[in-house]
Design a protein around this motif. Structure first.
Motif, PDB file in Angstrom:
ATOM      1  N   ASN A  40      -1.111   1.621   3.696  1.00  0.00           N
ATOM      2  CA  ASN A  40      -1.000   2.373   4.758  1.00  0.00           C
ATOM      3  C   ASN A  40       0.337   3.273   4.850  1.00  0.00           C
ATOM      4  O   ASN A  40       0.720   3.606   5.842  1.00  0.00           O
ATOM      5  CB  ASN A  40      -0.987   1.416   5.923  1.00  0.00           C
ATOM      6  CG  ASN A  40      -2.578   0.965   6.336  1.00  0.00           C
ATOM      7  OD1 ASN A  40      -3.503   1.717   5.861  1.00  0.00           O
ATOM      8  ND2 ASN A  40      -2.622  -0.324   6.353  1.00  0.00           N
ATOM      9  N   ILE A  41       1.181   3.004   3.985  1.00  0.00           N
ATOM     10  CA  ILE A  41       2.353   3.818   3.707  1.00  0.00           C
ATOM     11  C   ILE A  41       2.293   5.458   3.533  1.00  0.00           C
ATOM     12  O   ILE A  41       1.447   5.598   2.636  1.00  0.00           O
ATOM     13  CB  ILE A  41       3.394   3.375   2.688  1.00  0.00           C
ATOM     14  CG1 ILE A  41       3.583   1.779   2.768  1.00  0.00           C
ATOM     15  CG2 ILE A  41       4.515   4.137   2.405  1.00  0.00           C
ATOM     16  CD1 ILE A  41       4.561   1.161   1.523  1.00  0.00           C
ATOM     17  N   THR A  66       3.932   7.947  -3.124  1.00  0.00           N
ATOM     18  CA  THR A  66       3.810   8.820  -4.120  1.00  0.00           C
ATOM     19  C   THR A  66       2.287   8.701  -4.892  1.00  0.00           C
ATOM     20  O   THR A  66       1.827   7.666  -4.748  1.00  0.00           O
ATOM     21  CB  THR A  66       4.909   8.577  -5.249  1.00  0.00           C
ATOM     22  OG1 THR A  66       4.648   7.457  -5.941  1.00  0.00           O
ATOM     23  CG2 THR A  66       6.196   8.778  -4.580  1.00  0.00           C
ATOM     24  N   SER A  67       2.088   9.686  -5.488  1.00  0.00           N
ATOM     25  CA  SER A  67       0.836   9.821  -6.463  1.00  0.00           C
ATOM     26  C   SER A  67       0.779   8.881  -7.411  1.00  0.00           C
ATOM     27  O   SER A  67      -0.248   8.004  -7.667  1.00  0.00           O
ATOM     28  CB  SER A  67       0.552  11.254  -7.083  1.00  0.00           C
ATOM     29  OG  SER A  67      -0.468  11.344  -7.780  1.00  0.00           O
ATOM     30  N   GLU A  68       1.673   8.598  -8.014  1.00  0.00           N
ATOM     31  CA  GLU A  68       1.918   7.446  -8.976  1.00  0.00           C
ATOM     32  C   GLU A  68       1.581   6.052  -8.449  1.00  0.00           C
ATOM     33  O   GLU A  68       1.006   5.291  -9.041  1.00  0.00           O
ATOM     34  CB  GLU A  68       3.131   7.431  -9.890  1.00  0.00           C
ATOM     35  CG  GLU A  68       3.648   8.663 -10.953  1.00  0.00           C
ATOM     36  CD  GLU A  68       4.017   9.972  -9.966  1.00  0.00           C
ATOM     37  OE1 GLU A  68       4.355   9.965  -8.742  1.00  0.00           O
ATOM     38  OE2 GLU A  68       4.371  11.050 -10.569  1.00  0.00           O
ATOM     39  N   SER A  69       2.402   5.980  -7.251  1.00  0.00           N
ATOM     40  CA  SER A  69       2.030   4.637  -6.752  1.00  0.00           C
ATOM     41  C   SER A  69       0.621   4.376  -6.253  1.00  0.00           C
ATOM     42  O   SER A  69       0.156   3.411  -6.226  1.00  0.00           O
ATOM     43  CB  SER A  69       3.052   4.432  -5.615  1.00  0.00           C
ATOM     44  OG  SER A  69       4.372   4.763  -5.760  1.00  0.00           O
ATOM     45  N   LYS A  70      -0.142   5.535  -5.706  1.00  0.00           N
ATOM     46  CA  LYS A  70      -1.228   5.424  -5.518  1.00  0.00           C
ATOM     47  C   LYS A  70      -2.340   4.917  -6.445  1.00  0.00           C
ATOM     48  O   LYS A  70      -3.241   4.251  -6.481  1.00  0.00           O
ATOM     49  CB  LYS A  70      -1.691   6.711  -4.885  1.00  0.00           C
ATOM     50  CG  LYS A  70      -1.208   7.119  -3.379  1.00  0.00           C
ATOM     51  CD  LYS A  70      -1.618   8.275  -3.061  1.00  0.00           C
ATOM     52  CE  LYS A  70      -1.164   8.560  -1.566  1.00  0.00           C
ATOM     53  NZ  LYS A  70      -1.435  10.070  -0.980  1.00  0.00           N
ATOM     54  N   PHE A  71      -2.165   5.638  -7.768  1.00  0.00           N
ATOM     55  CA  PHE A  71      -2.971   5.259  -8.810  1.00  0.00           C
ATOM     56  C   PHE A  71      -2.626   3.733  -9.395  1.00  0.00           C
ATOM     57  O   PHE A  71      -3.654   3.116  -9.497  1.00  0.00           O
ATOM     58  CB  PHE A  71      -2.405   6.003 -10.037  1.00  0.00           C
ATOM     59  CG  PHE A  71      -3.349   7.488  -9.999  1.00  0.00           C
ATOM     60  CD1 PHE A  71      -4.518   7.412 -10.576  1.00  0.00           C
ATOM     61  CD2 PHE A  71      -2.712   8.609  -9.504  1.00  0.00           C
ATOM     62  CE1 PHE A  71      -5.221   8.676 -10.746  1.00  0.00           C
ATOM     63  CE2 PHE A  71      -3.403   9.578  -9.714  1.00  0.00           C
ATOM     64  CZ  PHE A  71      -4.727   9.706 -10.122  1.00  0.00           C
ATOM     65  N   SER A  74      -3.517  -8.880   1.606  1.00  0.00           N
ATOM     66  CA  SER A  74      -2.510  -8.434   2.809  1.00  0.00           C
ATOM     67  C   SER A  74      -1.360  -7.302   2.232  1.00  0.00           C
ATOM     68  O   SER A  74      -1.168  -6.417   2.841  1.00  0.00           O
ATOM     69  CB  SER A  74      -1.903  -9.591   3.617  1.00  0.00           C
ATOM     70  OG  SER A  74      -1.126 -10.306   2.578  1.00  0.00           O
ATOM     71  N   ALA A  75      -0.405  -7.834   1.055  1.00  0.00           N
ATOM     72  CA  ALA A  75       0.288  -6.810   0.930  1.00  0.00           C
ATOM     73  C   ALA A  75      -0.076  -5.472   0.416  1.00  0.00           C
ATOM     74  O   ALA A  75       0.637  -4.367   0.622  1.00  0.00           O
ATOM     75  CB  ALA A  75       1.146  -7.554  -0.219  1.00  0.00           C
TER      76      ALA A  75
END
Length: 330
Positions: A15-16, A20-25, A8-9
């Protein structure tokens, strides 16, 4: 449902819009670890693996561009995209093998990421040979993924070690040299930090610690001054190691605040023979930290150097040379 991870988290983070690209990885790596590799690949679709920083400030995260590259590399390995990962591998390994300073967090993430490759290795066996100065070729084979060989002390200072890999996989060779300095630690150093060490009686009178009468109470005061050229210093670590003939008076054990304290550190770790002090230092300001001591045991001892450094910035440090001291009968 038992046995399945709670995503869930992770789904909310996915969905944010401003992620950032780093966070997506990093998020993709989490999905990959839960077995949802298709979702992970969708998250990083179209993202560059070159870690285009866009001026991100690592001040509060203690990170670095290499740390983020290692995180991206780990994600690619988890997704079995070894072709893309190989583009980053050489840069990461080159940085680890260089003499560039790296924080513990950067080093740790780089090693964690590279260790993921072992899960994809078709040949976990290690087989290699080495020779010293071109003679005495030795062969080593092991079923383990780490092998260590102790070389003879007789290798000359400018000797050469030749290494040859006999497997199809990648083997990383490192040469470590250890030793004990011949002379005393008699070096004073300073880099963007002014530091002075003063030994006095409890009433503040200067005292010569090279020869102390047994039973003498005294204090060591270390003063730091920020020269003002750089911004505020954070995560400063002061290391004081004392001779075994001196005893540290831990005022915290007396359940009272020391009347001799000048500045209170963020944290202090008091051990049997040393004191670690952690603090921040404002630009252009000075601070003093006091340790109470007692000359307890007769004999001649070595007082190691006093050193201080910024834990996450190798440009800020200072050191005061060590010396011999003596405790004599009163």
């Amino acid at each position: 449902m038992a046995g399945k991870p709670d995503n869930s988290a992770m789904n909310r983070m996915r969905n944010i819009v401003s992620l950032t690209s780093e966070s997506k990885f990093r998020l993709a790596a989490a999905y990959a670890l839960t077995g949802q590799k298709d979702v992970a690949k969708h998250i990083i679709e179209g993202q560059s693996i070159n870690n285009e920083n866009d001026g991100y400030n690592y001040y509060y995260s203690y990170g670095s561009e290499l740390r983020d590259q290692a995180m991206i590399f780990e994600t690619l390995v988890l997704l079995d995209d070894l072709d893309a990962a190989s583009q980053l591998m050489k840069e990461i390994t080159d940085q680890l093998s260089s003499q560039h300073w790296m924080s513990t967090q950067t080093t740790a993430y780089a090693l964690i990421a590279l260790s993921r490759l072992s899960e994809h290795s078709k040949d976990s066996r290690i087989a290699y040979s080495y020779s010293l100065n071109g003679v005495g070729k030795e062969k080593v084979s092991s079923d383990k993924q780490v092998s260590q060989v102790e070389l003879p002390v007789s290798i000359p200072a400018k000797g050469e070690v030749l290494f040859e890999n006999h497997t199809d996989g990648v083997v990383f060779a490192r040469l470590f040299v250890e030793g004990t300095p011949v002379g005393d630690d008699a070096i004073n150093e300073s880099s963007n930090l002014k530091m002075s060490v003063e030994y006095t009686t409890l009433t503040g009178q200067p005292i010569d610690v090279s020869k102390l009468a047994q039973g003498t109470d005294f204090k060591a005061t270390v003063t730091f001054t920020h020269p003002g050229q750089l911004a505020r210093y954070t995560d400063m670590a002061l290391t004081q190691i004392f001779p075994s003939g001196w005893e540290i008076r831990n005022t915290r054990m007396e359940d009272v605040n020391s009347a001799y304290d000048v500045n209170v550190p963020d944290y202090r770790d008091i051990r049997d023979d040393r004191v670690y002090t952690y603090f921040d230092l404002e630009r252009g300001r000075s601070q003093k930290y006091v340790v109470l001591l007692n000359a307890t045991y007769q004999g001649r001892y070595y007082l190691p150097s006093v050193s201080c450094e910024a834990m996450y910035n190798n440009q800020i440090s200072a050191r005061k040379a060590g010396r011999w001291v003596e405790v004599v009968k009163q």
